[in-house]
Motif scaffolding. Sequence first.
Motif, short mmCIF file in Angstrom:
data_model
loop_
_atom_site.label_atom_id
_atom_site.label_comp_id
_atom_site.label_asym_id
_atom_site.label_seq_id
_atom_site.Cartn_x
_atom_site.Cartn_y
_atom_site.Cartn_z
N CYS A 13 72.86 55.75 40.56
CA CYS A 13 74.12 56.09 39.86
C CYS A 13 73.90 57.39 39.07
O CYS A 13 73.78 57.36 37.85
CB CYS A 13 74.55 54.97 38.92
SG CYS A 13 74.61 53.35 39.70
N LYS A 14 73.82 58.47 39.77
CA LYS A 14 73.39 59.73 39.17
C LYS A 14 74.26 60.17 38.00
O LYS A 14 73.78 60.56 36.94
CB LYS A 14 73.35 60.82 40.24
CG LYS A 14 72.36 60.52 41.36
CD LYS A 14 72.43 61.57 42.44
CE LYS A 14 71.43 61.27 43.56
NZ LYS A 14 71.73 59.99 44.24
N LYS A 15 75.57 60.13 38.16
CA LYS A 15 76.46 60.66 37.13
C LYS A 15 76.65 59.72 35.95
O LYS A 15 76.72 60.15 34.80
CB LYS A 15 77.83 61.00 37.76
CG LYS A 15 77.76 62.15 38.76
CD LYS A 15 79.17 62.48 39.28
CE LYS A 15 79.12 63.64 40.26
NZ LYS A 15 80.46 64.00 40.78
N ASP A 16 76.76 58.45 36.23
CA ASP A 16 77.03 57.50 35.14
C ASP A 16 75.90 56.51 34.96
O ASP A 16 76.12 55.36 34.58
CB ASP A 16 78.35 56.75 35.41
CG ASP A 16 78.31 55.96 36.71
OD1 ASP A 16 77.45 56.25 37.56
OD2 ASP A 16 79.14 55.05 36.88
N PHE A 17 74.66 56.95 35.24
CA PHE A 17 73.55 55.99 35.18
C PHE A 17 73.28 55.51 33.76
O PHE A 17 72.80 54.39 33.56
CB PHE A 17 72.29 56.59 35.82
CG PHE A 17 71.36 57.29 34.87
CD1 PHE A 17 70.30 56.60 34.28
CD2 PHE A 17 71.53 58.62 34.56
CE1 PHE A 17 69.43 57.24 33.43
CE2 PHE A 17 70.67 59.26 33.70
CZ PHE A 17 69.62 58.57 33.12
N LEU A 18 73.60 56.32 32.74
CA LEU A 18 73.39 55.87 31.36
C LEU A 18 74.28 54.67 31.05
O LEU A 18 73.85 53.68 30.45
CB LEU A 18 73.69 57.01 30.39
CG LEU A 18 72.73 58.21 30.44
CD1 LEU A 18 73.22 59.31 29.50
CD2 LEU A 18 71.32 57.77 30.05
N GLU A 19 75.53 54.76 31.48
CA GLU A 19 76.46 53.64 31.26
C GLU A 19 76.10 52.43 32.12
O GLU A 19 76.22 51.29 31.68
CB GLU A 19 77.89 54.08 31.57
CG GLU A 19 78.50 55.06 30.55
CD GLU A 19 77.93 56.46 30.66
OE1 GLU A 19 78.03 57.22 29.69
OE2 GLU A 19 77.37 56.79 31.74
N LYS A 20 75.65 52.70 33.36
CA LYS A 20 75.29 51.60 34.26
C LYS A 20 74.09 50.83 33.74
O LYS A 20 74.03 49.60 33.85
CB LYS A 20 75.00 52.15 35.66
CG LYS A 20 76.23 52.33 36.53
CD LYS A 20 76.83 50.97 36.89
CE LYS A 20 78.03 51.13 37.81
NZ LYS A 20 78.62 49.81 38.15
N CYS A 21 73.10 51.53 33.17
CA CYS A 21 71.94 50.85 32.60
C CYS A 21 72.35 49.87 31.51
O CYS A 21 71.87 48.74 31.45
CB CYS A 21 70.96 51.89 32.02
SG CYS A 21 69.73 52.48 33.18
#
Length: 462
Positions: free
Chosen positions: A289-297
């Motif tokens: 999830c390159k663009k929203d990986f912070l939120e996905k984590c």
Amino acid sequence: MHYIYLAVIILVIVLMIAKHDVVIPCVLGLFVIGFCYNNFNVIAGAQTIFNGMMVAGADLFDIMLIIALMVAMLKSLTHMKADQLMIAPVVKLLKKPTTAFWVLAAVMYICATFFWPTPATALVGTILIPIAMTCGLKPMLACIAINLAGHGMALSGDLVLQGAPALTSGAAGVPIESVLKYGAIFAFVTGIIALVSAFVINRKDFVVDQTSAAKAAALQNSDPSNSEKTPPYAKFFAILVPVVYIAIVIRILMGATIEGVASIFGGDATALLGGSAALLLVVATAVDCKKDFLEKCVEYLRDGMLFSIKIFAPVIPIAAFFFMGNPESVQSILDSNAPGFLFDLGGAFGTVLPLNAPTLAIGIALVGAITGLDGSGFSGIPLVAGLAAALAGPAGYNVAVLASLGQVAAIWVGGGCLSAWAFGAVVSAGVAGISSAELVRKNLVPVVGGLAVSTIIAIILL
């Protein structure tokens, strides 16, 4: 106050037999003990409830956290379909019903040991059961294999995540290394006997079911390794994750068996497993999830914590009450002069009851099984572990052996093998499309036989 504590224990056991929840009686028990101990002070009684839960929660939080991190990591792998690729090679082994039964059991045990039985059931059940059906394995037999191996053998020993052993160790006041050792013995003995017995009892059903095979044939093209939607990096993570955890297990075993290599047990092992899961979660999510990986984590972590809290929320108040039976834990709940109520009761019973090895082992196994009737498995561990310490200690028997037997008995019954209303039984039956009550009926003789042999071994070890 010892009589009050004993009365609450009896009430808890009666309610468990009647298949009622025991959280509220334990909370009220905390209040009454605190109220009476502090000269009938209502404020102190209310504080005792909170203090007890704090002590129990602090003792269990590391296990709650590692389960949350494992589930969060597995969710990140599920998003990229790497979880399916991890078990895809096993599909080639599903050629005959008899082979499929043992392959399902082995894969389920490994996955449940590392990722916890419930998510492992969803993973193994939804992918491998339809394929196993195509080679003639009936849904009930497939469900028995994953249920006994996952919610029975893997969960009762809990050798990697160490949630059950940590709870047993804390309540019984014995080193977790001893609980892991004896718990592994009883879990494997019960599991192997249960699986072999189930296989032999149902041997006439290992024939090709044409109806089931025809229905499952349409699912054969669900082989995840051929999926066009699977991203190319999923295969890398499907290899990386098992390699990392196999390496961790090897390192733990080296520390236990090779002189000169630092041992990794208990909290150190938990920290290594949890930290690795967190790192794998971050890396996998960043790649997927390159663009929203912070939120996905954060989303995966939230899901993992909710899953973990759902398991342990009812356990903490129960553990808090039974921790008051331990002379070490009760000092953090009441004060430094507080007695270990359960240990005192155990010493008193030891002077009037014939506390020999057979009566102790059979009694703890039965109490563990009874506590498992609530459908949790974990909620009864503080009781049986505390009783084991209170009864075996004064009599000069091995507390770790007795506490481990109680742990294994409680989880085999309450984890979902012999309780039709337990979440483990429901989810196992759900993925196979069968009745949880029928699953439990089929499990009864194999599991009881396995626990009986484990009890005999415990008598010898005591």
